[in-house]
Enzyme design. Structure first.
Site, PDB file in Angstrom:
ATOM      1  N   GLU A  74       0.880  -1.145   0.041  1.00 49.99           N
ATOM      2  CA  GLU A  74      -0.030  -0.095  -0.093  1.00 49.99           C
ATOM      3  C   GLU A  74       0.853   1.137   0.015  1.00 49.99           C
ATOM      4  O   GLU A  74       1.793   1.310   0.956  1.00 49.99           O
ATOM      5  CB  GLU A  74      -0.722   0.046   1.291  1.00 49.99           C
ATOM      6  CG  GLU A  74      -1.911   1.149   1.233  1.00 49.99           C
ATOM      7  CD  GLU A  74      -2.575   1.561   2.588  1.00 49.99           C
ATOM      8  OE1 GLU A  74      -2.346   0.710   3.457  1.00 49.99           O
ATOM      9  OE2 GLU A  74      -3.100   2.693   2.781  1.00 49.99           O
ATOM     10  N   CYS A  78       2.234   9.957  -0.081  1.00 50.10           N
ATOM     11  CA  CYS A  78       3.119  10.477  -1.172  1.00 50.10           C
ATOM     12  C   CYS A  78       2.805  12.045  -1.230  1.00 50.10           C
ATOM     13  O   CYS A  78       1.932  12.339  -1.517  1.00 50.10           O
ATOM     14  CB  CYS A  78       2.571   9.744  -2.349  1.00 50.10           C
ATOM     15  SG  CYS A  78       3.348  10.393  -4.099  1.00 50.10           S
ATOM     16  N   ILE A  80       5.454  15.634  -2.122  1.00 50.27           N
ATOM     17  CA  ILE A  80       6.494  16.451  -2.689  1.00 50.27           C
ATOM     18  C   ILE A  80       6.318  17.913  -1.905  1.00 50.27           C
ATOM     19  O   ILE A  80       5.298  18.461  -1.937  1.00 50.27           O
ATOM     20  CB  ILE A  80       6.664  16.757  -4.157  1.00 50.27           C
ATOM     21  CG1 ILE A  80       6.909  15.225  -4.857  1.00 50.27           C
ATOM     22  CG2 ILE A  80       8.049  17.676  -4.538  1.00 50.27           C
ATOM     23  CD1 ILE A  80       8.128  14.596  -4.628  1.00 50.27           C
ATOM     24  N   GLN A  85       6.851  21.231  -6.408  1.00 47.70           N
ATOM     25  CA  GLN A  85       6.051  20.178  -7.247  1.00 47.70           C
ATOM     26  C   GLN A  85       6.150  20.391  -8.485  1.00 47.70           C
ATOM     27  O   GLN A  85       6.481  21.483  -9.134  1.00 47.70           O
ATOM     28  CB  GLN A  85       4.552  20.296  -6.651  1.00 47.70           C
ATOM     29  CG  GLN A  85       4.364  19.702  -5.040  1.00 47.70           C
ATOM     30  CD  GLN A  85       2.933  20.066  -4.585  1.00 47.70           C
ATOM     31  OE1 GLN A  85       2.174  20.561  -5.158  1.00 47.70           O
ATOM     32  NE2 GLN A  85       2.913  19.891  -3.363  1.00 47.70           N
ATOM     33  N   VAL A  86       5.480  19.755  -9.400  1.00 47.00           N
ATOM     34  CA  VAL A  86       5.295  19.681 -10.746  1.00 47.00           C
ATOM     35  C   VAL A  86       6.777  20.113 -11.503  1.00 47.00           C
ATOM     36  O   VAL A  86       6.784  20.767 -12.430  1.00 47.00           O
ATOM     37  CB  VAL A  86       4.274  20.740 -11.116  1.00 47.00           C
ATOM     38  CG1 VAL A  86       3.740  20.331 -12.669  1.00 47.00           C
ATOM     39  CG2 VAL A  86       2.972  20.664 -10.109  1.00 47.00           C
ATOM     40  N   TYR A  89       9.782  15.652  -9.835  1.00 45.76           N
ATOM     41  CA  TYR A  89      10.508  14.767  -8.529  1.00 45.76           C
ATOM     42  C   TYR A  89       9.432  13.691  -8.270  1.00 45.76           C
ATOM     43  O   TYR A  89       9.822  12.642  -7.823  1.00 45.76           O
ATOM     44  CB  TYR A  89      10.540  15.640  -7.159  1.00 45.76           C
ATOM     45  CG  TYR A  89      11.827  16.646  -7.483  1.00 45.76           C
ATOM     46  CD1 TYR A  89      13.070  16.152  -7.721  1.00 45.76           C
ATOM     47  CD2 TYR A  89      11.779  17.904  -7.261  1.00 45.76           C
ATOM     48  CE1 TYR A  89      14.140  16.856  -7.924  1.00 45.76           C
ATOM     49  CE2 TYR A  89      12.641  18.843  -7.365  1.00 45.76           C
ATOM     50  CZ  TYR A  89      13.779  18.368  -7.808  1.00 45.76           C
ATOM     51  OH  TYR A  89      15.260  19.231  -7.894  1.00 45.76           O
ATOM     52  N   ILE A 119      -5.336  11.564  -8.090  1.00 47.10           N
ATOM     53  CA  ILE A 119      -5.531  10.462  -9.235  1.00 47.10           C
ATOM     54  C   ILE A 119      -4.884  10.607 -10.382  1.00 47.10           C
ATOM     55  O   ILE A 119      -4.318   9.720 -11.047  1.00 47.10           O
ATOM     56  CB  ILE A 119      -7.109  10.114  -9.022  1.00 47.10           C
ATOM     57  CG1 ILE A 119      -7.401   9.204  -7.955  1.00 47.10           C
ATOM     58  CG2 ILE A 119      -7.291   9.002 -10.206  1.00 47.10           C
ATOM     59  CD1 ILE A 119      -8.961   8.863  -7.702  1.00 47.10           C
ATOM     60  N   GLY A 120      -4.815  11.674 -10.720  1.00 49.79           N
ATOM     61  CA  GLY A 120      -4.493  12.129 -12.160  1.00 49.79           C
ATOM     62  C   GLY A 120      -2.690  11.778 -12.108  1.00 49.79           C
ATOM     63  O   GLY A 120      -2.144  11.226 -12.963  1.00 49.79           O
TER      64      GLY A 120
HETATM   65  O1  1VU Z   1       4.284  14.079 -17.110  1.00 47.52           O
HETATM   66  P1  1VU Z   1       3.103  15.165 -17.235  1.00 47.52           P
HETATM   67  O2  1VU Z   1       3.926  16.250 -17.362  1.00 47.52           O
HETATM   68  O3  1VU Z   1       2.472  14.748 -18.506  1.00 47.52           O
HETATM   69  O4  1VU Z   1       2.519  14.922 -15.898  1.00 47.52           O
HETATM   70  C1  1VU Z   1       3.049  15.308 -14.756  1.00 47.52           C
HETATM   71  C2  1VU Z   1       2.131  16.024 -13.827  1.00 47.52           C
HETATM   72  O5  1VU Z   1       1.475  17.046 -14.587  1.00 47.52           O
HETATM   73  C3  1VU Z   1       1.177  15.177 -13.203  1.00 47.52           C
HETATM   74  N1  1VU Z   1       0.505  15.587 -12.034  1.00 47.52           N
HETATM   75  C4  1VU Z   1      -0.888  15.687 -12.085  1.00 47.52           C
HETATM   76  N2  1VU Z   1      -1.791  15.273 -12.753  1.00 47.52           N
HETATM   77  C5  1VU Z   1      -3.000  15.400 -12.276  1.00 47.52           C
HETATM   78  N3  1VU Z   1      -3.451  15.899 -10.894  1.00 47.52           N
HETATM   79  C6  1VU Z   1      -2.402  16.207 -10.332  1.00 47.52           C
HETATM   80  N4  1VU Z   1      -2.722  16.457  -8.829  1.00 47.52           N
HETATM   81  C7  1VU Z   1      -0.932  16.196 -10.706  1.00 47.52           C
HETATM   82  N5  1VU Z   1       0.209  16.163 -10.089  1.00 47.52           N
HETATM   83  C8  1VU Z   1       1.124  16.146 -11.072  1.00 47.52           C
HETATM   84  O6  1VU Z   1       1.790  13.934 -12.809  1.00 47.52           O
HETATM   85  C9  1VU Z   1       3.127  13.989 -13.824  1.00 47.52           C
HETATM   86  C10 1VU Z   1       4.365  14.012 -12.946  1.00 47.52           C
HETATM   87  O7  1VU Z   1       4.418  14.951 -12.205  1.00 47.52           O
HETATM   88  P2  1VU Z   1       5.559  15.383 -11.096  1.00 47.52           P
HETATM   89  O8  1VU Z   1       6.566  14.497 -11.037  1.00 47.52           O
HETATM   90  O9  1VU Z   1       6.164  16.784 -11.578  1.00 47.52           O
HETATM   91  O10 1VU Z   1       4.872  15.362  -9.974  1.00 47.52           O
HETATM   92  P3  1VU Z   1       4.948  16.046  -8.563  1.00 47.52           P
HETATM   93  O11 1VU Z   1       6.523  16.185  -8.275  1.00 47.52           O
HETATM   94  O12 1VU Z   1       4.340  17.499  -8.137  1.00 47.52           O
HETATM   95  O13 1VU Z   1       4.605  15.078  -7.443  1.00 47.52           O
HETATM   96  C11 1VU Z   1       3.208  14.973  -7.597  1.00 47.52           C
HETATM   97  C12 1VU Z   1       2.435  14.877  -6.005  1.00 47.52           C
HETATM   98  C13 1VU Z   1       0.927  14.484  -6.049  1.00 47.52           C
HETATM   99  C14 1VU Z   1       3.370  14.024  -5.282  1.00 47.52           C
HETATM  100  C15 1VU Z   1       2.740  16.122  -5.678  1.00 47.52           C
HETATM  101  O14 1VU Z   1       1.913  17.318  -6.571  1.00 47.52           O
HETATM  102  C16 1VU Z   1       2.250  16.736  -4.376  1.00 47.52           C
HETATM  103  O15 1VU Z   1       2.799  16.276  -3.322  1.00 47.52           O
HETATM  104  N6  1VU Z   1       0.836  17.280  -4.183  1.00 47.52           N
HETATM  105  C17 1VU Z   1       0.180  17.436  -2.912  1.00 47.52           C
HETATM  106  C18 1VU Z   1       0.073  15.937  -1.993  1.00 47.52           C
HETATM  107  C19 1VU Z   1      -0.834  15.147  -2.542  1.00 47.52           C
HETATM  108  O16 1VU Z   1      -1.875  15.442  -3.177  1.00 47.52           O
HETATM  109  N7  1VU Z   1      -0.211  13.839  -2.545  1.00 47.52           N
HETATM  110  C20 1VU Z   1      -0.918  12.658  -2.974  1.00 47.52           C
HETATM  111  C21 1VU Z   1      -2.241  12.389  -2.015  1.00 47.52           C
HETATM  112  S1  1VU Z   1      -2.510  10.783  -2.022  1.00 47.52           S
HETATM  113  C22 1VU Z   1      -1.628  10.092  -0.922  1.00 47.52           C
HETATM  114  O17 1VU Z   1      -0.927  10.370  -0.399  1.00 47.52           O
HETATM  115  C23 1VU Z   1      -1.971   8.669  -0.543  1.00 47.52           C
HETATM  116  C24 1VU Z   1      -1.250   7.831  -1.222  1.00 47.52           C
END
Ligand code: 1VU
Length: 165
Positions: A74, A78, A80, A85-86, A89, A119-120
């Protein structure tokens, strides 16, 4: 070495360094996952992979709970840190976790409870296309290479303190 970014596997082994990293990750989770009870996060931060900027600054992490006999883990938390973010990483972190888990454990499936906003991101991390929605809030994604024939349903876990949406 200062400023270098690395991926580190962290377990709660009682060392000072692990405690610093786990605390950094806990603080990010508590900030980025405001709907999760803070106490639940504090209790559960153990097996994890973190992105660390040398020497000991945590940029984000994934905490997971392996169920080796059922071959799945599980993804519990998760996140960043907001300023990073974005930038890719989150994807790198997930890829490193998949490599590590497929090499060192029997785990071949991930299950996560993600809110709609995230979920995206999780969908983008799957290396095969089939994503099975078990219920609205449980997704299983078969992101590991020897698991190419679609998802196998596993019983939803009961996780104390989390309200399903
Ligand atoms: O590869 P692409 O450029 O096409 O896409 C990127 C990015 O655009 C996409 N992505 C998302 N798409 C839809 N909805 C989103 N919220 C979202 N966030 C990112 O995914 C591709 C990869 O992007 P990335 O590697 O730059 O992503 P980050 O480094 O920003 O990491 C993504 C998370 C979700 C971890 C980060 O934005 C974050 O910490 N958000 C706030 C906390 C959160 O929502 N965490 C997940 C909650 S669920 C949980 O913890 C239980 C497991």
């Amino acid at each position: 070495r200062e400023g270098l970014i690395e991926f580190r596997v962290i377990s709660n082994d009682g060392s000072r360094e692990s405690m610093i990293l786990l605390t950094g990750m806990k603080n990010i989770f508590q900030k980025q996952l405001p709907k999760m009870p803070r106490e639940y996060i504090a209790r559960l931060v153990y097996d994890s992979m973190a992105i660390v900027k040398a020497p000991l600054i945590v940029l984000g992490g994934i905490t997971y709970r392996p169920f080796n006999h059922r071959k799945f883990a599980e993804i519990v938390f998760c996140a960043i840190t907001s300023s990073e973010q974005v930038k890719g990483y989150g994807s790198h972190l997930m890829n490193h976790l998949k490599d590590y888990i497929s090499e060192y454990t029997q785990v071949r499936h991930f299950l996560t409870y993600a809110d709609n906003y995230a979920i995206g991101y999780f969908k983008k991390q799957a290396v095969v296309t089939k994503i099975k929605e078990v219920t609205k809030s449980h997704i299983i994604y078969p992101g590991l290479q020897d698991f190419k024939n679609g998802a196998t349903e596993v019983e939803p876990l009961s996780v104390p303190g989390i309200q399903e949406s």
